[in-house]
Design a protein around this motif. Structure first.
Motif, short mmCIF file in Angstrom:
data_model
loop_
_atom_site.label_atom_id
_atom_site.label_comp_id
_atom_site.label_asym_id
_atom_site.label_seq_id
_atom_site.Cartn_x
_atom_site.Cartn_y
_atom_site.Cartn_z
N CYS A 66 0.83 -1.21 0.00
CA CYS A 66 0.00 0.00 0.00
C CYS A 66 0.86 1.25 0.00
CB CYS A 66 -0.91 0.01 1.22
SG CYS A 66 -2.25 -1.22 1.16
N LEU A 67 1.98 1.20 0.72
CA LEU A 67 2.88 2.35 0.76
C LEU A 67 3.68 2.48 -0.54
CD1 LEU A 67 4.12 2.11 4.44
CD2 LEU A 67 2.76 3.95 3.46
N GLU A 68 4.06 1.34 -1.09
CA GLU A 68 4.83 1.36 -2.34
C GLU A 68 3.98 1.90 -3.50
OE1 GLU A 68 7.06 -1.84 -5.30
OE2 GLU A 68 6.84 -2.31 -3.17
N GLU A 69 2.70 1.56 -3.51
CA GLU A 69 1.79 2.05 -4.55
C GLU A 69 0.72 2.93 -3.90
OE1 GLU A 69 0.69 -0.68 -7.73
OE2 GLU A 69 1.73 -2.28 -6.66
N ARG A 70 1.18 3.88 -3.14
CA ARG A 70 0.31 4.67 -2.27
C ARG A 70 -0.77 5.44 -3.02
NH1 ARG A 70 1.60 9.61 0.68
NH2 ARG A 70 0.43 9.71 2.62
N GLU A 71 -0.41 6.06 -4.12
CA GLU A 71 -1.39 6.85 -4.86
C GLU A 71 -2.50 5.97 -5.42
OE1 GLU A 71 0.99 8.90 -7.75
OE2 GLU A 71 1.09 10.71 -6.51
N LEU A 72 -2.12 4.80 -5.92
CA LEU A 72 -3.11 3.88 -6.49
C LEU A 72 -3.98 3.29 -5.38
CD1 LEU A 72 -4.10 2.63 -9.13
CD2 LEU A 72 -2.50 0.74 -8.73
N SER A 73 -3.36 2.89 -4.30
CA SER A 73 -4.11 2.34 -3.17
C SER A 73 -5.11 3.36 -2.64
CB SER A 73 -3.14 1.90 -2.06
OG SER A 73 -3.84 1.36 -0.97
N ALA A 74 -4.67 4.62 -2.53
CA ALA A 74 -5.55 5.68 -2.04
C ALA A 74 -6.72 5.90 -2.98
CB ALA A 74 -4.76 6.97 -1.87
N LEU A 75 -6.49 5.75 -4.28
CA LEU A 75 -7.55 5.92 -5.26
C LEU A 75 -8.74 5.02 -4.94
CD1 LEU A 75 -8.61 6.95 -8.06
CD2 LEU A 75 -7.41 4.99 -9.07
N PHE A 76 -8.45 3.77 -4.54
CA PHE A 76 -9.51 2.81 -4.30
C PHE A 76 -10.20 3.01 -2.94
CE2 PHE A 76 -6.38 0.25 -6.91
CZ PHE A 76 -7.02 0.51 -8.11
N LEU A 77 -9.59 3.80 -2.08
CA LEU A 77 -10.14 3.98 -0.73
C LEU A 77 -10.91 5.28 -0.56
CD1 LEU A 77 -7.09 2.70 1.36
CD2 LEU A 77 -9.31 1.58 1.13
N ARG A 78 -10.82 6.17 -1.52
CA ARG A 78 -11.43 7.49 -1.35
C ARG A 78 -12.92 7.53 -1.67
NH1 ARG A 78 -6.23 9.92 -3.54
NH2 ARG A 78 -5.17 10.67 -1.66
N GLY A 79 -13.46 6.44 -2.18
CA GLY A 79 -14.89 6.39 -2.44
C GLY A 79 -15.30 6.96 -3.79
N ASP A 80 -14.35 7.41 -4.58
CA ASP A 80 -14.64 7.96 -5.90
C ASP A 80 -14.39 6.88 -6.95
OD1 ASP A 80 -15.05 9.52 -8.14
OD2 ASP A 80 -13.03 10.38 -8.10
N GLY A 81 -15.32 5.96 -7.04
CA GLY A 81 -15.18 4.86 -7.98
C GLY A 81 -16.46 4.65 -8.76
N PRO A 82 -16.48 3.67 -9.64
CA PRO A 82 -17.69 3.42 -10.44
C PRO A 82 -18.81 2.88 -9.56
CG PRO A 82 -16.04 1.72 -10.83
CD PRO A 82 -15.38 2.77 -10.01
N PRO A 83 -20.06 3.00 -10.00
CA PRO A 83 -21.19 2.46 -9.24
C PRO A 83 -21.00 0.97 -8.95
CG PRO A 83 -21.96 3.84 -11.03
CD PRO A 83 -20.49 3.68 -11.24
N GLY A 84 -21.26 0.59 -7.71
CA GLY A 84 -21.13 -0.81 -7.33
C GLY A 84 -19.75 -1.21 -6.86
N PHE A 85 -18.79 -0.28 -6.90
CA PHE A 85 -17.43 -0.66 -6.51
C PHE A 85 -17.36 -1.01 -5.03
CE2 PHE A 85 -13.05 0.49 -5.11
CZ PHE A 85 -12.40 -0.52 -5.79
N GLU A 86 -18.21 -0.40 -4.21
CA GLU A 86 -18.20 -0.72 -2.78
C GLU A 86 -18.55 -2.19 -2.55
OE1 GLU A 86 -22.23 0.79 -3.97
OE2 GLU A 86 -20.15 1.44 -4.25
N VAL A 87 -19.37 -2.76 -3.43
CA VAL A 87 -19.70 -4.19 -3.33
C VAL A 87 -18.48 -5.04 -3.64
CG1 VAL A 87 -21.15 -6.05 -4.26
CG2 VAL A 87 -22.11 -3.76 -3.93
#
Length: 206
Positions: A104-125
């Motif tokens: 997560c630290l090595e690919e921090r920007e990408l990991s953060a992308l998936f955690l910020r809640g700004d994803g396609p509909p249904g991604f939380e599932v």
């Protein structure tokens, strides 16, 4: 000729994914457009739709490939420990957790992308399903009657992933990861005793 065509196709796909990664990180998923991605990749809209069904598919592919790399990291760490003769499930769990946090630290920007809640509909599932799969893998390390322990460990590590990834200070994030792992290493099911294995204090590298 077919080999060259295949190589070109693979190169185009890779370029589109890298462009999508950079675009989503800098603009966010919602504000990013297909034209932004193809422009950055120096590709055509047609080539994007040849390899992907659209913007959401690009995002989900980035997520799945990141998770595949994370799986490789954790497997390598736990297999190395097992090869050294370690059999304590908590030590093995901590080794895998350390490798995951390091990724997560090595690919921090990408990991953060998936955690910020700004994803396609249904991604939380998708994220919830991945957490359940993660819990099942963790459960295989422990005794069948230690389901509660698995729930606690998985929940603690999921929270740690979020906090470590989204921390503004990378060095502080490394220290936090190390401290969280030390605390997790001391968790035991009721009646197991207070002693805990020495999980080490080396922070994940990233």
């Amino acid at each position: 000729m077919t080999v060259r065509t295949s190589e070109r196709g693979a190169a185009t796909r890779s370029a589109l994914l890298e462009a999508a990664r950079e675009t989503f990180i800098t603009r966010g998923f919602a504000d990013a457009g297909v034209t932004d991605v193809v422009s950055r990749a120096r590709a055509s809209v047609g080539s994007l739709y040849h390899h992907f069904s659209g913007k959401a598919d690009l995002y989900l592919t980035l997520f799945e490939e990141f998770q595949a790399r994370q799986t490789q990291r954790t497997k390598a760490a736990t297999q190395t420990l097992r090869a050294e003769g370690e059999s304590d499930p908590m030590r093995i769990f901590i080794a895998g957790a350390r490798a995951y946090l390091a990724g997560c630290l090595e690919e921090r920007e990408l990991s953060a992308l998936f955690l910020r809640g700004d994803g396609p509909p249904g991604f939380e599932v998708v994220m919830r399903d991945r957490l359940r799969q993660w819990a099942k893998r963790n459960a295989s390390l422990f005794e069948p009657d230690e389901d509660a322990l698995v729930v606690v460990l998985t929940g603690a590590l999921a929270a740690a992933v979020s906090e470590v990834t989204l921390a503004e200070d990378v060095e502080a994030a490394r220290r936090l990861a190390d401290e969280v792992l030390a605390i997790i290493a001391g968790i035991r099911p009721p009646g197991a005793g207070a002693s805990a294995p020495d999980a080490g204090t080396e922070a994940p590298s990233g």
